[in-house]
Design an enzyme around this catalytic site. Sequence first.
Site, PDB file in Angstrom:
ATOM      1  N   ASP A 191       2.814  54.956 -35.914  1.00 12.34           N
ATOM      2  CA  ASP A 191       2.966  55.568 -37.274  1.00 12.34           C
ATOM      3  C   ASP A 191       2.086  56.683 -37.511  1.00 12.34           C
ATOM      4  OD1 ASP A 191       0.631  53.939 -37.607  1.00 12.34           O
ATOM      5  OD2 ASP A 191       1.459  52.263 -38.450  1.00 12.34           O
TER       6      ASP A 191
ATOM      7  N   HIS B  30      -3.113  57.874 -30.377  1.00 12.78           N
ATOM      8  CA  HIS B  30      -4.228  56.934 -30.660  1.00 12.78           C
ATOM      9  C   HIS B  30      -4.118  56.078 -31.819  1.00 12.78           C
ATOM     10  CE1 HIS B  30      -7.636  59.266 -28.026  1.00 12.78           C
ATOM     11  NE2 HIS B  30      -6.658  58.881 -27.486  1.00 12.78           N
TER      12      HIS B  30
ATOM     13  N   ASP C  64      -1.812  62.115 -16.393  1.00 12.17           N
ATOM     14  CA  ASP C  64      -1.082  62.940 -15.273  1.00 12.17           C
ATOM     15  C   ASP C  64      -0.885  64.385 -15.493  1.00 12.17           C
ATOM     16  OD1 ASP C  64       0.121  62.901 -12.779  1.00 12.17           O
ATOM     17  OD2 ASP C  64       2.260  62.928 -13.710  1.00 12.17           O
TER      18      ASP C  64
ATOM     19  N   ARG D  18      -0.514  56.885 -22.108  1.00 17.63           N
ATOM     20  CA  ARG D  18      -1.860  57.374 -21.537  1.00 17.63           C
ATOM     21  C   ARG D  18      -1.467  57.695 -20.195  1.00 17.63           C
ATOM     22  NH1 ARG D  18      -6.890  54.954 -19.762  1.00 17.63           N
ATOM     23  NH2 ARG D  18      -8.796  56.319 -20.634  1.00 17.63           N
TER      24      ARG D  18
ATOM     25  N   ASP E  26      -6.462  52.500 -33.816  1.00 19.66           N
ATOM     26  CA  ASP E  26      -6.322  52.590 -35.396  1.00 19.66           C
ATOM     27  C   ASP E  26      -6.243  51.266 -35.490  1.00 19.66           C
ATOM     28  OD1 ASP E  26      -4.799  52.534 -37.591  1.00 19.66           O
ATOM     29  OD2 ASP E  26      -2.774  53.018 -36.539  1.00 19.66           O
TER      30      ASP E  26
END
Length: 326
Positions: free
Chosen positions: A254, A198, A72, A67, A246
Amino acid sequence: MASSSSSTSNLITIVCLSFLVLFIGTSSAQLSPNFYSKSCPKLFGTVRSVVKSAVSKEPRMGASLLRLFFHDCFVNGCDGSILLDDTSSFKGEKSAAPNLNSARGFNVIDEIKSKVEEVCPGVVSCADILAITSRDSVALLGGPNWNVKLGRRDSKTASQTAANNGIPPPSSSLSSLISRFQSHGLSAKDMVALSGAHTIGQARCTTFRAHIYNETSTIAASFASTRQKNCPRTSGKGDNNLAPLDFQSPTHFDNKYYTNLVTKRGLLHSDQQLYSGGATDSIVRSFSNNPGFFRSDFATAMIKMGDISPLTGSQGEIRRNCRKAN
């Protein structure tokens, strides 16, 4: 004579423009997977050992480090500016709304920088360390590997305002997400692939409260009910309580994130927007059904994202300490 002078002037203009085009192309092309092959041959092993240790202690850290690279690159390019602490001359990105009380992993970057400085002092930028760290975090959690392009230099300043304006909030609509990514040269497909980050990590109650209480048509009722147990409706209560982005495999990289979206189990409003009857539904279905497609397209999109406005050549600097300019 006037005609000759005009021709000479035109020739000079063409030559100057040619040099300008050549310079721009060269600046962009300076990023290369082999950039440090001679100046810091132990770089990759050094970075990976620290990331591996951090992720083994806390799997969530892999998502946090990934993240940092996203946040950035989306603010004035991939220049390491998110790592800078506030100074008397600027308010940095760490205290911007998308990062305050949520961006983490800075201590891991500090440790990596310290180790890298031991093997090749003053050579490797903090911006490049972020790029390598994001790749290693994904790979260590079961995701794809890719050749990280390197050669970025570090920004000497940061902007809280730019971070507030540049990072897509979790309340974003699909059209807003597509537009924001396109402004950085990333396609809708790149955006959907990168959103697959995510598939790991956690989110705070404040980022998904509105989605689980106010959007009954776009979220599975049972999923909303489950998330509500740890995220009170009232603002100010449980704001920092966490939930997995998730829920099926929060520490394994995955394609479950996409299968969640197809069944209306996206945690954030912006997540579920990717599968809401709009232009990106088919991409989500493809990634949901074909994990190999997702892995390949995610790696490709990460390389493209790493190309966003890097500082190269004599621009910026190589920071000795990632938290402050030299």
